[in-house]
Design a protein around this motif. Sequence first.
Motif, PDB file in Angstrom:
ATOM      1  N   ASP A  92      -0.710  40.221  -5.839  1.00 45.10           N
ATOM      2  CA  ASP A  92      -1.834  39.797  -6.951  1.00 45.10           C
ATOM      3  C   ASP A  92      -3.272  39.421  -5.726  1.00 45.10           C
ATOM      4  O   ASP A  92      -4.393  40.730  -6.009  1.00 45.10           O
ATOM      5  CB  ASP A  92      -1.507  38.318  -7.493  1.00 45.10           C
ATOM      6  CG  ASP A  92      -0.995  38.055  -8.612  1.00 45.10           C
ATOM      7  OD1 ASP A  92      -0.896  39.510  -9.079  1.00 45.10           O
ATOM      8  OD2 ASP A  92      -0.491  37.351  -8.812  1.00 45.10           O
ATOM      9  N   TYR A 110       3.696  29.296 -14.455  1.00 39.39           N
ATOM     10  CA  TYR A 110       2.672  30.024 -14.570  1.00 39.39           C
ATOM     11  C   TYR A 110       2.925  31.562 -14.138  1.00 39.39           C
ATOM     12  O   TYR A 110       2.684  32.454 -14.503  1.00 39.39           O
ATOM     13  CB  TYR A 110       1.444  29.429 -13.565  1.00 39.39           C
ATOM     14  CG  TYR A 110       0.700  30.267 -12.742  1.00 39.39           C
ATOM     15  CD1 TYR A 110      -0.668  31.267 -13.696  1.00 39.39           C
ATOM     16  CD2 TYR A 110       1.306  30.837 -11.508  1.00 39.39           C
ATOM     17  CE1 TYR A 110      -1.316  31.950 -13.411  1.00 39.39           C
ATOM     18  CE2 TYR A 110       0.009  31.924 -10.738  1.00 39.39           C
ATOM     19  CZ  TYR A 110      -1.103  32.614 -11.639  1.00 39.39           C
ATOM     20  OH  TYR A 110      -1.788  33.577 -10.929  1.00 39.39           O
ATOM     21  N   SER A 140       1.596  34.508 -16.150  1.00 41.44           N
ATOM     22  CA  SER A 140       1.321  35.993 -15.485  1.00 41.44           C
ATOM     23  C   SER A 140       1.148  36.743 -15.651  1.00 41.44           C
ATOM     24  O   SER A 140       0.973  37.813 -15.425  1.00 41.44           O
ATOM     25  CB  SER A 140       0.438  35.085 -14.261  1.00 41.44           C
ATOM     26  OG  SER A 140       1.392  34.908 -13.514  1.00 41.44           O
ATOM     27  N   SER A 192      -1.429  38.953 -18.377  1.00 37.81           N
ATOM     28  CA  SER A 192      -1.550  39.698 -17.080  1.00 37.81           C
ATOM     29  C   SER A 192      -2.924  40.532 -17.018  1.00 37.81           C
ATOM     30  O   SER A 192      -4.080  40.248 -16.546  1.00 37.81           O
ATOM     31  CB  SER A 192      -1.185  40.703 -17.096  1.00 37.81           C
ATOM     32  OG  SER A 192      -1.157  41.169 -15.612  1.00 37.81           O
ATOM     33  N   LEU A 229      -5.908  37.799 -17.852  1.00 41.36           N
ATOM     34  CA  LEU A 229      -6.557  37.339 -15.824  1.00 41.36           C
ATOM     35  C   LEU A 229      -6.563  38.186 -14.852  1.00 41.36           C
ATOM     36  O   LEU A 229      -5.865  38.977 -14.883  1.00 41.36           O
ATOM     37  CB  LEU A 229      -5.378  36.294 -15.387  1.00 41.36           C
ATOM     38  CG  LEU A 229      -4.748  35.194 -16.646  1.00 41.36           C
ATOM     39  CD1 LEU A 229      -3.351  34.342 -15.976  1.00 41.36           C
ATOM     40  CD2 LEU A 229      -5.962  33.788 -16.489  1.00 41.36           C
ATOM     41  N   THR A 230      -7.509  38.015 -14.537  1.00 44.76           N
ATOM     42  CA  THR A 230      -7.651  39.135 -13.144  1.00 44.76           C
ATOM     43  C   THR A 230      -7.909  38.838 -12.152  1.00 44.76           C
ATOM     44  O   THR A 230      -7.112  38.144 -11.584  1.00 44.76           O
ATOM     45  CB  THR A 230      -9.742  38.589 -12.634  1.00 44.76           C
ATOM     46  OG1 THR A 230      -9.997  37.744 -12.425  1.00 44.76           O
ATOM     47  CG2 THR A 230     -10.392  38.755 -14.203  1.00 44.76           C
ATOM     48  N   ILE A 265      -8.763  35.642 -10.091  1.00 42.64           N
ATOM     49  CA  ILE A 265      -7.897  34.597 -10.585  1.00 42.64           C
ATOM     50  C   ILE A 265      -6.076  34.157 -10.312  1.00 42.64           C
ATOM     51  O   ILE A 265      -6.152  32.672 -10.113  1.00 42.64           O
ATOM     52  CB  ILE A 265      -7.880  34.151 -12.282  1.00 42.64           C
ATOM     53  CG1 ILE A 265      -9.886  34.335 -12.234  1.00 42.64           C
ATOM     54  CG2 ILE A 265      -7.906  33.109 -12.731  1.00 42.64           C
ATOM     55  CD1 ILE A 265     -10.258  34.640 -14.029  1.00 42.64           C
ATOM     56  N   LYS A 266      -5.800  35.295 -10.682  1.00 39.51           N
ATOM     57  CA  LYS A 266      -4.782  35.192 -10.282  1.00 39.51           C
ATOM     58  C   LYS A 266      -3.933  34.060  -8.862  1.00 39.51           C
ATOM     59  O   LYS A 266      -3.112  33.301  -8.313  1.00 39.51           O
ATOM     60  CB  LYS A 266      -3.326  36.766  -9.845  1.00 39.51           C
ATOM     61  CG  LYS A 266      -3.174  36.391 -12.216  1.00 39.51           C
ATOM     62  CD  LYS A 266      -2.685  37.953 -11.793  1.00 39.51           C
ATOM     63  CE  LYS A 266      -2.930  38.406 -13.454  1.00 39.51           C
ATOM     64  NZ  LYS A 266      -1.764  39.656 -13.838  1.00 39.51           N
TER      65      LYS A 266
END
Length: 526
Positions: free
Chosen positions: A160, A225, A229, A235, A238-239, A242-243
């Motif tokens: 991430d 989470y 995610s 996935s 969510l950018t 943000i992750k």
Amino acid sequence: MPTGTSSSRAFQWLSLVAMIWLQSINGTNSDFPAYSSQLKQLLSLSQLQLNNLAFASDAGKLFGFLSGVAARHLPLWLVLIAGSILGLFGYGLQYLFLANHIPSLSYWQFFSLSVLAGNSICWINTVCYIVTINNFPSHRQLAIGLTTSYVGLSAKIYTDVVEAFFPSSPAKKAKAYLLLNSCVPLAVSIIAAPIVRDNINVGKCKRMNRGFVIIVVITVITGVYAVISSLGSVSSVLTPLIKVILSLAFLLVTLVTPLGDFLELKWRMSRERRVRVLSVEEGVKQGERESEGIHNAEEAEEEEVTVDGGYSKEEVGARLMLKRIDFWLYFIIYLFGATLGLVFLNNLGQVAESRGLSASSSLVSLSSAFGFFGRLVPSILDYCFSKSKYMVSRPASIAILMAPLSGAFFLLLNSTNIFLFIGTAIIGVCTGAITSMAVSTTTELFGSKNFGVNHNVVVANIPLGSFLFGYLAALIYRIKGNGDGRCMGVQCYRETFLLWGSLCFLGTLLALILYARTRKFYSQRL
């Protein structure tokens, strides 16, 4: 309750949080599949050479016993810093080479640096295990499961971060992984070093159970989470930034328990000061009676504090352990179970590429997330049912986990991508669970006194399996491939998965034999 005990308990919880943070960034070798294909192109490597680099990281565990020896003679904080410095040199020099900041490195120099980097993981793991086992002997398996479960998040965290801050070419992403692997463990080790203590054990009480419930809830939410995610549909919403923020937030929330104990300590001290002021105003005798009554009430709030040192079949050193049949059964079971799973995860990038799956990082994140739960769930079950007659022993639990692990390898023979994702998830769960239970199994079978050396001897099977199984997989890959060293299609790993599934099934039978040999010992614990 005496304020000294409250203070010790706050530091006890703080040490657990520090170990969680360390483990969450210590799986630096688990992100190798995310950049292995890029590394193969940057260094112009064959599949065999790439496989040898994956083996090199595991080969560092052959020297893992050195960390156990160091932990017996040096302060743990020094062992922790030494391990992170080894990783700084190992991964750091590789990064500088790829970034053209130092002269060219030969393949074998790159290989040796991978060995050094892999060995650094052992040093940090040893510190985490010793601190957790000694500080929470009465809840050893749960504490170990909580901390080691966060190793399963390492690949996801690093992936991430790379996607968020290095969204450029694949070559730059490979360099970014090496840069993070070298710097992040050192930074977190420096933060955790002042908290590393292995003699903070204040026994059992009601607040201890409450604290574990809080951390388990936080950990489960974190795992949910991580899994959600990692799914493709979520996935994409969510950018990456943000992750990263959410992952850091979940790690920081674990401070709730030590902060709660610390605030409770402050409240108790404030309450005692008010009592002393009252005693001056109303007379010494009256004040003494009230003060005594308050202390008695505080003590009544707590259950009886007991200290449990855990259970061990025997206390033996490494030399004597090597003469035990149980050790060799356990060693081979681990080799045909968790080690096979780790070898598959090391080759996950190449497996995904051979199936024509471009987003290998999502597959790595998925295996990381499910590995997280694999490490956690057995510990929760052990905590809830450890005294129940329905609780099975750890060798039996390992045998139960080996069966679906074997089935997952056969499931991978199907050419559709959905079976690749399902098989990867099953392997992640089972490998994580066996890895987590192995820590407590080692202490139960061979004692905790020499754990630092003994467990590093046990996990020496990882580099052995990484070389044997990984080399064979690379050899079959080359035979099935075309002239340019690449192979596409399910046939690239068909024979490999058949062999791995069969060996895992054999490991299941050996686990049942170990269960039969240790059944009497485990039955005495209930």
